[in-house]
Design a protein around this motif. Sequence first.
Motif, PDB file in Angstrom:
ATOM      1  N   TYR A 138      47.837  27.317   9.071  1.00  0.00           N
ATOM      2  CA  TYR A 138      46.707  26.387   9.145  1.00  0.00           C
ATOM      3  C   TYR A 138      46.322  25.963   7.731  1.00  0.00           C
ATOM      4  O   TYR A 138      46.482  26.738   6.776  1.00  0.00           O
ATOM      5  CB  TYR A 138      45.490  27.068   9.794  1.00  0.00           C
ATOM      6  N   ALA A 196      44.412  28.269   5.223  1.00  0.00           N
ATOM      7  CA  ALA A 196      44.612  29.689   5.571  1.00  0.00           C
ATOM      8  C   ALA A 196      45.526  30.313   4.519  1.00  0.00           C
ATOM      9  O   ALA A 196      46.341  29.610   3.909  1.00  0.00           O
ATOM     10  CB  ALA A 196      45.255  29.797   6.951  1.00  0.00           C
ATOM     11  N   ALA A 218      50.131  31.800  10.599  1.00  0.00           N
ATOM     12  CA  ALA A 218      49.690  32.268  11.924  1.00  0.00           C
ATOM     13  C   ALA A 218      50.904  32.517  12.814  1.00  0.00           C
ATOM     14  O   ALA A 218      50.853  33.340  13.730  1.00  0.00           O
ATOM     15  CB  ALA A 218      48.770  31.235  12.563  1.00  0.00           C
ATOM     16  N   PRO A 257      47.852  41.662  20.327  1.00  0.00           N
ATOM     17  CA  PRO A 257      46.458  41.842  19.919  1.00  0.00           C
ATOM     18  C   PRO A 257      45.811  40.532  19.470  1.00  0.00           C
ATOM     19  O   PRO A 257      46.503  39.542  19.224  1.00  0.00           O
ATOM     20  CB  PRO A 257      46.553  42.829  18.750  1.00  0.00           C
ATOM     21  N   SER A 258      44.514  40.560  19.355  1.00  0.00           N
ATOM     22  CA  SER A 258      43.766  39.407  18.892  1.00  0.00           C
ATOM     23  C   SER A 258      44.234  39.029  17.482  1.00  0.00           C
ATOM     24  O   SER A 258      44.481  39.909  16.657  1.00  0.00           O
ATOM     25  CB  SER A 258      42.294  39.814  18.908  1.00  0.00           C
ATOM     26  N   GLY A 259      44.411  37.745  17.252  1.00  0.00           N
ATOM     27  CA  GLY A 259      44.839  37.287  15.928  1.00  0.00           C
ATOM     28  C   GLY A 259      46.340  37.316  15.725  1.00  0.00           C
ATOM     29  O   GLY A 259      46.832  37.019  14.638  1.00  0.00           O
ATOM     30  N   SER A 260      47.111  37.632  16.791  1.00  0.00           N
ATOM     31  CA  SER A 260      48.562  37.756  16.604  1.00  0.00           C
ATOM     32  C   SER A 260      49.293  36.405  16.689  1.00  0.00           C
ATOM     33  O   SER A 260      50.499  36.349  16.481  1.00  0.00           O
ATOM     34  CB  SER A 260      49.152  38.753  17.604  1.00  0.00           C
ATOM     35  N   GLY A 261      48.558  35.338  17.035  1.00  0.00           N
ATOM     36  CA  GLY A 261      49.188  34.010  17.032  1.00  0.00           C
ATOM     37  C   GLY A 261      49.403  33.405  18.413  1.00  0.00           C
ATOM     38  O   GLY A 261      50.001  32.335  18.534  1.00  0.00           O
ATOM     39  N   LYS A 262      48.874  34.043  19.454  1.00  0.00           N
ATOM     40  CA  LYS A 262      49.127  33.580  20.820  1.00  0.00           C
ATOM     41  C   LYS A 262      48.547  32.179  21.057  1.00  0.00           C
ATOM     42  O   LYS A 262      49.222  31.314  21.606  1.00  0.00           O
ATOM     43  CB  LYS A 262      48.544  34.574  21.848  1.00  0.00           C
ATOM     44  N   SER A 263      47.295  31.969  20.639  1.00  0.00           N
ATOM     45  CA  SER A 263      46.680  30.644  20.854  1.00  0.00           C
ATOM     46  C   SER A 263      47.374  29.580  20.022  1.00  0.00           C
ATOM     47  O   SER A 263      47.586  28.453  20.485  1.00  0.00           O
ATOM     48  CB  SER A 263      45.200  30.658  20.449  1.00  0.00           C
ATOM     49  N   THR A 264      47.720  29.944  18.804  1.00  0.00           N
ATOM     50  CA  THR A 264      48.418  28.989  17.932  1.00  0.00           C
ATOM     51  C   THR A 264      49.728  28.569  18.599  1.00  0.00           C
ATOM     52  O   THR A 264      50.074  27.382  18.624  1.00  0.00           O
ATOM     53  CB  THR A 264      48.680  29.647  16.557  1.00  0.00           C
TER      54      THR A 264
HETATM   55  P1  ADP Z   1      45.427  35.042  19.054  1.00  0.00           P
HETATM   56  O1  ADP Z   1      45.410  33.907  20.028  1.00  0.00           O
HETATM   57  O2  ADP Z   1      46.573  35.976  19.269  1.00  0.00           O
HETATM   58  O3  ADP Z   1      44.111  35.757  18.979  1.00  0.00           O
HETATM   59  P2  ADP Z   1      45.370  32.988  17.013  1.00  0.00           P
HETATM   60  O4  ADP Z   1      46.547  32.096  17.241  1.00  0.00           O
HETATM   61  O5  ADP Z   1      44.038  32.518  17.467  1.00  0.00           O
HETATM   62  O6  ADP Z   1      45.702  34.436  17.583  1.00  0.00           O
HETATM   63  O7  ADP Z   1      45.248  33.277  15.455  1.00  0.00           O
HETATM   64  C1  ADP Z   1      46.365  33.599  14.636  1.00  0.00           C
HETATM   65  C2  ADP Z   1      45.915  33.605  13.184  1.00  0.00           C
HETATM   66  O8  ADP Z   1      45.575  32.286  12.782  1.00  0.00           O
HETATM   67  C3  ADP Z   1      44.678  34.465  12.939  1.00  0.00           C
HETATM   68  O9  ADP Z   1      44.819  35.082  11.686  1.00  0.00           O
HETATM   69  C4  ADP Z   1      43.551  33.457  12.914  1.00  0.00           C
HETATM   70  O10 ADP Z   1      42.506  33.885  12.088  1.00  0.00           O
HETATM   71  C5  ADP Z   1      44.236  32.241  12.312  1.00  0.00           C
HETATM   72  N1  ADP Z   1      43.627  30.971  12.783  1.00  0.00           N
HETATM   73  C6  ADP Z   1      43.452  30.597  14.080  1.00  0.00           C
HETATM   74  N2  ADP Z   1      42.897  29.360  14.138  1.00  0.00           N
HETATM   75  C7  ADP Z   1      42.736  28.951  12.859  1.00  0.00           C
HETATM   76  C8  ADP Z   1      42.224  27.766  12.256  1.00  0.00           C
HETATM   77  N3  ADP Z   1      41.790  26.729  12.995  1.00  0.00           N
HETATM   78  N4  ADP Z   1      42.205  27.698  10.900  1.00  0.00           N
HETATM   79  C9  ADP Z   1      42.658  28.720  10.153  1.00  0.00           C
HETATM   80  N5  ADP Z   1      43.147  29.870  10.642  1.00  0.00           N
HETATM   81  C10 ADP Z   1      43.207  29.991  11.981  1.00  0.00           C
END
Ligand code: ADP
Length: 285
Positions: free
Chosen positions: A13, A16, A20, A39-46
Amino acid sequence: MNVISVENLSFKYRRASDYALKNVTFNVERGEFLGIIGPSGSGKSTLCLALNGIIPNSIKGEFTGRVVVRDSEGREFDTRKTPVSQLSPLVGLVLQNPDSQLFNMTVEEEVAFGLENLALDPNEIGRRVRWALEISGLWGLENEFPPNLSGGEKQRLAIAAVFAMRPQVLVLDEPTSQLDPLGREEVLGLLSLLRREYGITIVLVEHHTDYILRHADRVLVMDAGRVIFEGTPAEVAEETELLKSLGVKIPASLEISYELRKRGKLKKLLITPEELLSELRSSGG
Ligand code: ADP
């Protein structure tokens, strides 16, 4: 045939400090149910956002590698070169928070909205709206104001609006995390129905791993932006210690059966309480 190919995908990002996603490679096969846990923050949403091109088209950053989506005729769309408006009818995305996805005045309009953007004939739109609302158990509520629906109804509406476009793949990013147990059951029940009746390809990120371990064909385990394990639910269940060390919530029955098996008191791993109880009864435990 692969409906989505993800090849050496890395994404950082803007602003960042770390990536991610780090060199992620996998395919989504047509008709399969792929579960993603981690786990949370592992990149699933990204990763979900990268599957329909929101990353890198709308959310920008450093993007390397390739994501390719294939339509039913086998045509390939590289997400970097295809507008999200063209990708989203192929890869339907449902997010965590149903409120963030609903913006029309009625349930019916919510489903019709995406179809109007596909420039379909009004009669066809009417048929598809009814079809999608019937499948999702919302027919009868078509004139309701979406914010007045329950959490489970809102999320089923979000799914209906996407499903009505007949996407190649339905990608759902923790669709039940903001719902009560009843809403969660309604939404997961709808996903099971869409699989059973329509064979739709599903990519599901779920915090509650029991549904994925019971129903998915294949599971990806993510940690720190990487896919660290890929296998069938049975293979992933064998990685109970890894999942626990990552802080991934696993079904209690799996944890208990894993410990009992380690002590030689049980032969196999079991995901559901029913399976565990019946095994314990039959083994005289
Ligand atoms: P998950 O869905 O597994 O919780 P995310 O994909 O949300 O993981 O996040 C992966 C990493 O990217 C994390 O370190 C998070 O802090 C970072 N991140 C997520 N969204 C953003 C954003 N819009 N800008 C900067 N960093 C981001």
